[in-house]
Scaffold this motif. Structure first.
Motif, PDB file in Angstrom:
ATOM      1  N   MET A   1       0.844  -1.173   0.000  1.00  0.00           N
ATOM      2  CA  MET A   1       0.000   0.000   0.000  1.00  0.00           C
ATOM      3  C   MET A   1       0.896   1.245   0.000  1.00  0.00           C
ATOM      4  N   ARG A   2       0.474   2.264  -0.752  1.00  0.00           N
ATOM      5  CA  ARG A   2       1.247   3.487  -0.874  1.00  0.00           C
ATOM      6  C   ARG A   2       1.001   4.421   0.304  1.00  0.00           C
ATOM      7  N   ASN A   3       2.060   5.026   0.793  1.00  0.00           N
ATOM      8  CA  ASN A   3       1.910   6.011   1.859  1.00  0.00           C
ATOM      9  C   ASN A   3       1.374   7.310   1.274  1.00  0.00           C
ATOM     10  N   GLN A   4       0.488   7.941   1.994  1.00  0.00           N
ATOM     11  CA  GLN A   4      -0.052   9.216   1.556  1.00  0.00           C
ATOM     12  C   GLN A   4       0.923  10.318   1.947  1.00  0.00           C
ATOM     13  N   ARG A   5       1.274  11.132   0.956  1.00  0.00           N
ATOM     14  CA  ARG A   5       2.191  12.241   1.235  1.00  0.00           C
ATOM     15  C   ARG A   5       1.419  13.397   1.844  1.00  0.00           C
ATOM     16  N   SER A   6       2.112  14.160   2.644  1.00  0.00           N
ATOM     17  CA  SER A   6       1.494  15.387   3.148  1.00  0.00           C
ATOM     18  C   SER A   6       2.439  16.536   2.834  1.00  0.00           C
ATOM     19  N   PHE A   7       1.846  17.656   2.512  1.00  0.00           N
ATOM     20  CA  PHE A   7       2.615  18.830   2.107  1.00  0.00           C
ATOM     21  C   PHE A   7       2.351  19.955   3.099  1.00  0.00           C
ATOM     22  N   SER A   8       3.372  20.724   3.345  1.00  0.00           N
ATOM     23  CA  SER A   8       3.217  21.843   4.272  1.00  0.00           C
ATOM     24  C   SER A   8       2.424  22.966   3.595  1.00  0.00           C
ATOM     25  N   ILE A   9       1.846  23.799   4.426  1.00  0.00           N
ATOM     26  CA  ILE A   9       1.091  24.944   3.917  1.00  0.00           C
ATOM     27  C   ILE A   9       2.017  25.861   3.121  1.00  0.00           C
ATOM     28  N   GLU A  10       3.230  26.022   3.595  1.00  0.00           N
ATOM     29  CA  GLU A  10       4.182  26.891   2.903  1.00  0.00           C
ATOM     30  C   GLU A  10       4.481  26.355   1.495  1.00  0.00           C
ATOM     31  N   PHE A  11       4.654  25.040   1.397  1.00  0.00           N
ATOM     32  CA  PHE A  11       4.928  24.433   0.100  1.00  0.00           C
ATOM     33  C   PHE A  11       3.744  24.630  -0.846  1.00  0.00           C
ATOM     34  N   LYS A  12       2.549  24.386  -0.356  1.00  0.00           N
ATOM     35  CA  LYS A  12       1.355  24.545  -1.178  1.00  0.00           C
ATOM     36  C   LYS A  12       1.227  25.989  -1.669  1.00  0.00           C
ATOM     37  N   ARG A  13       1.438  26.936  -0.737  1.00  0.00           N
ATOM     38  CA  ARG A  13       1.340  28.345  -1.103  1.00  0.00           C
ATOM     39  C   ARG A  13       2.390  28.702  -2.153  1.00  0.00           C
ATOM     40  N   GLN A  14       3.601  28.186  -1.995  1.00  0.00           N
ATOM     41  CA  GLN A  14       4.676  28.465  -2.941  1.00  0.00           C
ATOM     42  C   GLN A  14       4.317  27.954  -4.339  1.00  0.00           C
ATOM     43  N   VAL A  15       3.799  26.729  -4.421  1.00  0.00           N
ATOM     44  CA  VAL A  15       3.459  26.137  -5.717  1.00  0.00           C
ATOM     45  C   VAL A  15       2.326  26.927  -6.373  1.00  0.00           C
ATOM     46  N   VAL A  16       1.303  27.279  -5.617  1.00  0.00           N
ATOM     47  CA  VAL A  16       0.174  28.024  -6.180  1.00  0.00           C
ATOM     48  C   VAL A  16       0.609  29.419  -6.615  1.00  0.00           C
ATOM     49  N   GLU A  17       1.418  30.077  -5.823  1.00  0.00           N
ATOM     50  CA  GLU A  17       1.881  31.412  -6.202  1.00  0.00           C
ATOM     51  C   GLU A  17       2.749  31.353  -7.456  1.00  0.00           C
ATOM     52  N   GLU A  18       3.502  30.285  -7.608  1.00  0.00           N
ATOM     53  CA  GLU A  18       4.292  30.093  -8.831  1.00  0.00           C
ATOM     54  C   GLU A  18       3.359  29.919 -10.030  1.00  0.00           C
ATOM     55  N   LEU A  19       2.272  29.189  -9.831  1.00  0.00           N
ATOM     56  CA  LEU A  19       1.288  29.005 -10.899  1.00  0.00           C
ATOM     57  C   LEU A  19       0.634  30.335 -11.254  1.00  0.00           C
ATOM     58  N   LEU A  20       0.217  31.082 -10.243  1.00  0.00           N
ATOM     59  CA  LEU A  20      -0.482  32.347 -10.479  1.00  0.00           C
ATOM     60  C   LEU A  20       0.427  33.416 -11.082  1.00  0.00           C
ATOM     61  N   SER A  21       1.703  33.349 -10.783  1.00  0.00           N
ATOM     62  CA  SER A  21       2.630  34.339 -11.327  1.00  0.00           C
ATOM     63  C   SER A  21       2.885  34.128 -12.813  1.00  0.00           C
ATOM     64  N   GLY A  22       2.607  32.929 -13.296  1.00  0.00           N
ATOM     65  CA  GLY A  22       2.835  32.639 -14.710  1.00  0.00           C
ATOM     66  C   GLY A  22       4.249  32.172 -15.000  1.00  0.00           C
ATOM     67  N   GLU A  23       5.075  32.026 -13.953  1.00  0.00           N
ATOM     68  CA  GLU A  23       6.442  31.540 -14.131  1.00  0.00           C
ATOM     69  C   GLU A  23       6.462  30.185 -14.811  1.00  0.00           C
ATOM     70  N   SER A  24       5.572  29.320 -14.350  1.00  0.00           N
ATOM     71  CA  SER A  24       5.502  27.967 -14.870  1.00  0.00           C
ATOM     72  C   SER A  24       4.055  27.612 -15.142  1.00  0.00           C
ATOM     73  N   GLY A  25       3.873  26.748 -16.101  1.00  0.00           N
ATOM     74  CA  GLY A  25       2.530  26.286 -16.415  1.00  0.00           C
ATOM     75  C   GLY A  25       2.134  25.155 -15.484  1.00  0.00           C
ATOM     76  N   PRO A  26       0.856  24.800 -15.481  1.00  0.00           N
ATOM     77  CA  PRO A  26       0.380  23.735 -14.604  1.00  0.00           C
ATOM     78  C   PRO A  26       1.070  22.396 -14.864  1.00  0.00           C
ATOM     79  N   ALA A  27       1.263  22.054 -16.130  1.00  0.00           N
ATOM     80  CA  ALA A  27       1.901  20.772 -16.445  1.00  0.00           C
ATOM     81  C   ALA A  27       3.336  20.746 -15.943  1.00  0.00           C
ATOM     82  N   GLN A  28       4.047  21.852 -16.089  1.00  0.00           N
ATOM     83  CA  GLN A  28       5.435  21.931 -15.612  1.00  0.00           C
ATOM     84  C   GLN A  28       5.491  21.753 -14.094  1.00  0.00           C
ATOM     85  N   LEU A  29       4.596  22.420 -13.394  1.00  0.00           N
ATOM     86  CA  LEU A  29       4.584  22.322 -11.930  1.00  0.00           C
ATOM     87  C   LEU A  29       4.253  20.900 -11.475  1.00  0.00           C
ATOM     88  N   CYS A  30       3.306  20.276 -12.155  1.00  0.00           N
ATOM     89  CA  CYS A  30       2.920  18.912 -11.786  1.00  0.00           C
ATOM     90  C   CYS A  30       4.089  17.950 -11.975  1.00  0.00           C
TER      91      CYS A  30
END
Length: 116
Positions: A1-30
């Motif tokens: 069985m696979r372990n479920q990963r957990s992400f910090s709030i800071e990490f989530k905010r960083q990834v979303v802000e990178e998406l919203l800034s247009g630096e990287s596209g969604p596919a690149q971030l994924c």
């Protein structure tokens, strides 16, 4: 069985802000962070609602309020229907037992709020 990963709030905010800034596209971030696109967009919705220690957008705050009010309307509607059925059952049972209803017609009770 696979372990479920957990992400910090800071990490989530960083990834979303990178998406919203247009630096990287969604596919690149994924690909870069090895996350699914649905997770990325879920985080984006949470971010817009202020779930990552940031200010929610006005639109998201209004959507949250609408959702809460819709739930309240639904609950009150169910309660109202339940009470109407209970009143109908009570009146019909008293009529079957030969007792006369002092208020008369059920519709008159419902329309005037049950006041005499």
């Amino acid at each position: 069985m696979r372990n479920q990963r957990s992400f910090s709030i800071e990490f989530k905010r960083q990834v979303v802000e990178e998406l919203l800034s247009g630096e990287s596209g969604p596919a690149q971030l994924c690909r870069r962070y090895n996350i699914s696109s649905s997770l990325l967009y879920h985080w984006k919705r949470q971010y817009s609602r202020g779930k990552f220690n940031n200010e929610p957008t006005e639109e998201a705050a209004l959507k949250d309020r609408i959702e809460k009010l819709e739930r309240l309307v639904g609950r009150l509607t169910l309660e109202n229907e339940f009470l109407k059925k209970g009143l109908q059952n009570s009146v019909s049972q008293s009529q079957r037992n030969g007792k006369s209803s002092r208020c008369g017609d059920i519709s008159s009770i419902a329309s005037d709020g049950g006041t005499d």
